[in-house]
Design a protein around this motif. Structure first.
Motif, PDB file in Angstrom:
ATOM      1  N   TRP A 268       0.820  -1.210   0.000  1.00 16.29           N
ATOM      2  CA  TRP A 268       0.000   0.000   0.000  1.00 16.29           C
ATOM      3  C   TRP A 268       0.855   1.262   0.000  1.00 16.29           C
ATOM      4  O   TRP A 268       0.441   2.304  -0.518  1.00 16.29           O
ATOM      5  CB  TRP A 268      -0.942   0.003   1.204  1.00 16.29           C
ATOM      6  CG  TRP A 268      -2.210  -0.748   0.949  1.00 16.29           C
ATOM      7  CD1 TRP A 268      -2.569  -1.949   1.476  1.00 16.29           C
ATOM      8  CD2 TRP A 268      -3.286  -0.349   0.086  1.00 16.29           C
ATOM      9  NE1 TRP A 268      -3.801  -2.333   0.992  1.00 16.29           N
ATOM     10  CE2 TRP A 268      -4.271  -1.365   0.148  1.00 16.29           C
ATOM     11  CE3 TRP A 268      -3.511   0.765  -0.723  1.00 16.29           C
ATOM     12  CZ2 TRP A 268      -5.461  -1.294  -0.581  1.00 16.29           C
ATOM     13  CZ3 TRP A 268      -4.701   0.833  -1.443  1.00 16.29           C
ATOM     14  CH2 TRP A 268      -5.650  -0.186  -1.365  1.00 16.29           C
ATOM     15  N   LEU A 269       2.051   1.178   0.561  1.00 22.71           N
ATOM     16  CA  LEU A 269       2.963   2.322   0.527  1.00 22.71           C
ATOM     17  C   LEU A 269       3.604   2.467  -0.852  1.00 22.71           C
ATOM     18  O   LEU A 269       3.761   3.580  -1.370  1.00 22.71           O
ATOM     19  CB  LEU A 269       4.069   2.144   1.579  1.00 22.71           C
ATOM     20  CG  LEU A 269       3.670   2.244   3.057  1.00 22.71           C
ATOM     21  CD1 LEU A 269       4.842   1.799   3.928  1.00 22.71           C
ATOM     22  CD2 LEU A 269       3.261   3.669   3.410  1.00 22.71           C
ATOM     23  N   ALA A 270       3.983   1.334  -1.436  1.00 24.05           N
ATOM     24  CA  ALA A 270       4.760   1.364  -2.674  1.00 24.05           C
ATOM     25  C   ALA A 270       3.967   1.856  -3.876  1.00 24.05           C
ATOM     26  O   ALA A 270       4.483   2.635  -4.684  1.00 24.05           O
ATOM     27  CB  ALA A 270       5.321  -0.030  -2.961  1.00 24.05           C
ATOM     28  N   GLY A 271       2.705   1.411  -4.012  1.00 25.75           N
ATOM     29  CA  GLY A 271       1.913   1.823  -5.176  1.00 25.75           C
ATOM     30  C   GLY A 271       1.777   3.330  -5.304  1.00 25.75           C
ATOM     31  O   GLY A 271       2.241   3.926  -6.276  1.00 25.75           O
ATOM     32  N   PRO A 272       1.170   3.990  -4.314  1.00 27.86           N
ATOM     33  CA  PRO A 272       1.073   5.454  -4.358  1.00 27.86           C
ATOM     34  C   PRO A 272       2.451   6.118  -4.311  1.00 27.86           C
ATOM     35  O   PRO A 272       2.643   7.215  -4.843  1.00 27.86           O
ATOM     36  CB  PRO A 272       0.262   5.795  -3.104  1.00 27.86           C
ATOM     37  CG  PRO A 272      -0.497   4.547  -2.797  1.00 27.86           C
ATOM     38  CD  PRO A 272       0.423   3.432  -3.173  1.00 27.86           C
ATOM     39  N   GLY A 273       3.410   5.435  -3.661  1.00 22.79           N
ATOM     40  CA  GLY A 273       4.759   5.993  -3.587  1.00 22.79           C
ATOM     41  C   GLY A 273       5.405   6.123  -4.947  1.00 22.79           C
ATOM     42  O   GLY A 273       6.154   7.081  -5.216  1.00 22.79           O
ATOM     43  N   LEU A 274       5.133   5.173  -5.830  1.00 29.65           N
ATOM     44  CA  LEU A 274       5.661   5.251  -7.201  1.00 29.65           C
ATOM     45  C   LEU A 274       5.120   6.490  -7.910  1.00 29.65           C
ATOM     46  O   LEU A 274       5.863   7.199  -8.598  1.00 29.65           O
ATOM     47  CB  LEU A 274       5.286   3.992  -7.982  1.00 29.65           C
ATOM     48  CG  LEU A 274       6.066   2.721  -7.650  1.00 29.65           C
ATOM     49  CD1 LEU A 274       5.410   1.512  -8.289  1.00 29.65           C
ATOM     50  CD2 LEU A 274       7.511   2.855  -8.125  1.00 29.65           C
ATOM     51  N   VAL A 275       3.831   6.747  -7.734  1.00 27.59           N
ATOM     52  CA  VAL A 275       3.217   7.927  -8.344  1.00 27.59           C
ATOM     53  C   VAL A 275       3.825   9.194  -7.743  1.00 27.59           C
ATOM     54  O   VAL A 275       4.163  10.144  -8.454  1.00 27.59           O
ATOM     55  CB  VAL A 275       1.694   7.922  -8.135  1.00 27.59           C
ATOM     56  CG1 VAL A 275       1.068   9.182  -8.722  1.00 27.59           C
ATOM     57  CG2 VAL A 275       1.077   6.676  -8.775  1.00 27.59           C
ATOM     58  N   GLY A 276       3.968   9.209  -6.411  1.00 28.11           N
ATOM     59  CA  GLY A 276       4.547  10.364  -5.751  1.00 28.11           C
ATOM     60  C   GLY A 276       5.983  10.618  -6.170  1.00 28.11           C
ATOM     61  O   GLY A 276       6.389  11.770  -6.360  1.00 28.11           O
ATOM     62  N   ALA A 277       6.761   9.545  -6.332  1.00 23.20           N
ATOM     63  CA  ALA A 277       8.156   9.691  -6.739  1.00 23.20           C
ATOM     64  C   ALA A 277       8.266  10.265  -8.152  1.00 23.20           C
ATOM     65  O   ALA A 277       9.110  11.123  -8.435  1.00 23.20           O
ATOM     66  CB  ALA A 277       8.870   8.345  -6.661  1.00 23.20           C
ATOM     67  N   ALA A 278       7.412   9.772  -9.041  1.00 24.72           N
ATOM     68  CA  ALA A 278       7.410  10.292 -10.403  1.00 24.72           C
ATOM     69  C   ALA A 278       7.025  11.769 -10.411  1.00 24.72           C
ATOM     70  O   ALA A 278       7.627  12.597 -11.109  1.00 24.72           O
ATOM     71  CB  ALA A 278       6.455   9.480 -11.273  1.00 24.72           C
TER      72      ALA A 278
ATOM     73  N   LEU B  21      -2.381   4.648   4.539  1.00 27.33           N
ATOM     74  CA  LEU B  21      -1.122   4.104   4.025  1.00 27.33           C
ATOM     75  C   LEU B  21      -0.796   4.699   2.657  1.00 27.33           C
ATOM     76  O   LEU B  21       0.364   5.002   2.357  1.00 27.33           O
ATOM     77  CB  LEU B  21      -1.207   2.584   3.923  1.00 27.33           C
ATOM     78  CG  LEU B  21      -1.331   1.819   5.249  1.00 27.33           C
ATOM     79  CD1 LEU B  21      -1.577   0.341   4.986  1.00 27.33           C
ATOM     80  CD2 LEU B  21      -0.079   2.011   6.087  1.00 27.33           C
ATOM     81  N   ALA B  22      -1.818   4.877   1.825  1.00 25.78           N
ATOM     82  CA  ALA B  22      -1.610   5.438   0.492  1.00 25.78           C
ATOM     83  C   ALA B  22      -1.110   6.877   0.573  1.00 25.78           C
ATOM     84  O   ALA B  22      -0.205   7.276  -0.170  1.00 25.78           O
ATOM     85  CB  ALA B  22      -2.911   5.377  -0.310  1.00 25.78           C
ATOM     86  N   VAL B  23      -1.684   7.653   1.483  1.00 25.42           N
ATOM     87  CA  VAL B  23      -1.248   9.041   1.653  1.00 25.42           C
ATOM     88  C   VAL B  23       0.203   9.089   2.119  1.00 25.42           C
ATOM     89  O   VAL B  23       1.012   9.883   1.613  1.00 25.42           O
ATOM     90  CB  VAL B  23      -2.164   9.776   2.657  1.00 25.42           C
ATOM     91  CG1 VAL B  23      -1.574  11.140   3.021  1.00 25.42           C
ATOM     92  CG2 VAL B  23      -3.554   9.956   2.073  1.00 25.42           C
ATOM     93  N   ALA B  24       0.540   8.232   3.084  1.00 23.12           N
ATOM     94  CA  ALA B  24       1.914   8.190   3.580  1.00 23.12           C
ATOM     95  C   ALA B  24       2.881   7.757   2.485  1.00 23.12           C
ATOM     96  O   ALA B  24       3.975   8.313   2.343  1.00 23.12           O
ATOM     97  CB  ALA B  24       2.006   7.241   4.769  1.00 23.12           C
ATOM     98  N   GLY B  25       2.480   6.773   1.692  1.00 26.23           N
ATOM     99  CA  GLY B  25       3.335   6.312   0.601  1.00 26.23           C
ATOM    100  C   GLY B  25       3.553   7.384  -0.439  1.00 26.23           C
ATOM    101  O   GLY B  25       4.674   7.581  -0.932  1.00 26.23           O
ATOM    102  N   ALA B  26       2.485   8.097  -0.790  1.00 30.69           N
ATOM    103  CA  ALA B  26       2.607   9.182  -1.767  1.00 30.69           C
ATOM    104  C   ALA B  26       3.527  10.277  -1.244  1.00 30.69           C
ATOM    105  O   ALA B  26       4.351  10.832  -1.990  1.00 30.69           O
ATOM    106  CB  ALA B  26       1.229   9.755  -2.085  1.00 30.69           C
ATOM    107  N   GLY B  27       3.399  10.601   0.054  1.00 28.40           N
ATOM    108  CA  GLY B  27       4.267  11.611   0.647  1.00 28.40           C
ATOM    109  C   GLY B  27       5.716  11.188   0.649  1.00 28.40           C
ATOM    110  O   GLY B  27       6.617  11.985   0.324  1.00 28.40           O
ATOM    111  N   ALA B  28       5.974   9.924   0.990  1.00 27.87           N
ATOM    112  CA  ALA B  28       7.343   9.417   0.980  1.00 27.87           C
ATOM    113  C   ALA B  28       7.902   9.411  -0.433  1.00 27.87           C
ATOM    114  O   ALA B  28       9.075   9.742  -0.658  1.00 27.87           O
ATOM    115  CB  ALA B  28       7.376   8.005   1.566  1.00 27.87           C
TER     116      ALA B  28
END
Length: 257
Positions: free
Chosen positions: A78-88, A138-145
C-alpha cells in the motif's frame, strides 16, 4: 575512476549500507554528500547516482528482515503503489517546488516523530496491529514518501519509518524491514528519469553498490539483534539528528540570502 576513487566509493557505499539496514532508510543521505565531496562529482550526478545503488541496497536489507519475519508485505504494498506515483511527480516537480520549504517541513515532521519514538523507548509501547491501518492512510503516507524521494533523491525511509513506528505504533524492527521493502519500489522512477537524462555515473554506482549491499545486510543484522528499547533510542536519535541538520541547513540558507 582511479583505484583510490573506487576504494572511496566502496567505503561510502559500506557506510550508507550499514545505516540503511540499521535505520530502514535508503542510504542516499550519506551517498549523495559523500559522492559530491569525496569524489568531486557534479551536484546532479551526486544526487542521481545513489538512486540505482539504493535499489539493491534496500533489497539486501529487506531480504535480511524478511528471513526473520519482520516485514509486513500488505503495508509495504500500500505504501509502494502510491509511492511510485509520488516519486514520479516529485521528479517532475523538481523545477517548480521550493525544496527549501519541503526540507523544513520534513524536518519538523521528523523531529516530531523522532521525539515520539524516543519517548516510547522509556515506557512500554502499545503495539497496534498494522491490519488496523486503513489503506487510505497508508496510500497518503506512501505518496508523501515518494514525493520526498523524487524531489530530494533519497529512498523515502526518513518518512516511512517514523510514520510506521510512531504514528501506527508498529514494532520498530518490522517498521524498518517494511520501509526497506517499500524503498525498493520508490527509487525506480527517479532512477529511470535520471538514467534517461545521463545523470548517473556507472563507475561510481558500481563502487557504491559493492560496499552498500553487504553493509545493508550487516546493519540489518545488528538491528535485528538489538533490544526494542535500544533500537528505538538509536533510530529516534538518528532521525532527530537528520531533522536538526535539515532545519539548520535551511535556516542558514535563509539567513544568508
Amino acid at each position: 575512476m582511479s583505484l583510490a576513487d573506487v576504494a572511496i566509493g566502496v567505503g561510502i557505499g559500506l557506510a550508507a549500507g550499514v545505516l540503511s539496514g540499521l535505520f530502514g532508510v535508503g542510504g542516499g543521505i550519506v551517498m549523495t554528500p559523500g559522492v559530491q565531496v569525496l569524489l568531486g562529482a557534479p551536484p546532479i550526478v551526486a544526487l542521481a547516482t545513489p538512486l540505482p545503488a539504493i535499489f539493491p541496497t534496500a533489497l539486501a536489507g529487506a531480504f535480511t528482515y524478511r528471513r526473520r519475519g519482520e516485514i509486513d508485505t500488505r503495508v509495504a504494498a500500500w505504501l509502494a503503489g502510491p509511492g511510485l506515483v509520488g516519486a514520479a511527480a516529485g521528479a517532475l516537480l523538481t523545477e517548480w517546488v521550493n525544496t527549501s520549504l519541503l526540507l523544513l517541513a520534513t524536518a519538523i515532521l521528523l523531529a516530531w516523530q523522532a521525539v515520539r519514538i524516543l519517548g516510547d523507548a522509556r515506557r512500554p509501547t502499545e503495539q497496534r496491529d498494522s491490519a488496523e491501518a486503513s489503506p487510505a492512510l497508508l496510500a497518503v503516507a506512501g505518496a508523501g514518501a515518494g514525493l520526498v524521494s523524487g524531489l530530494l533523491g533519497v529512498g523515502g525511509g526518513i518518512v516511512i519509518v517514523p510514520f510506521l513506528a510512531g504514528w501506527l505504533g508498529m514494532p520498530l524492527k518490522r517498521a524498518l524491514g517494511t520501509s526497506l521493502l517499500a524503498i525498493v519500489a520508490l527509487v525506480v522512477p527517479g532512477t529511470i528519469v535520471h538514467a534517461a537524462l545521463g545523470n548517473i555515473d556507472l563507475g561510481i554506482f558500481a563502487a557504491l553498490t559493492v560496499g552498500a549491499v553487504p553493509g545493508a545486510r550487516l546493519g540489518a543484522g545488528v538491528a535485528l539483534g538489538a533490544r526494542e528499547r535500544t533500537l528505538r533510542l538509536a533510530v529516534g536519535g538518528f532521525l532527530l539528528i537528520i531533522a536538526v541538520a535539515y532545519a539548520a541547513a535551511q535556516l542558514d540558507s535563509a539567513l544568508g540570502a
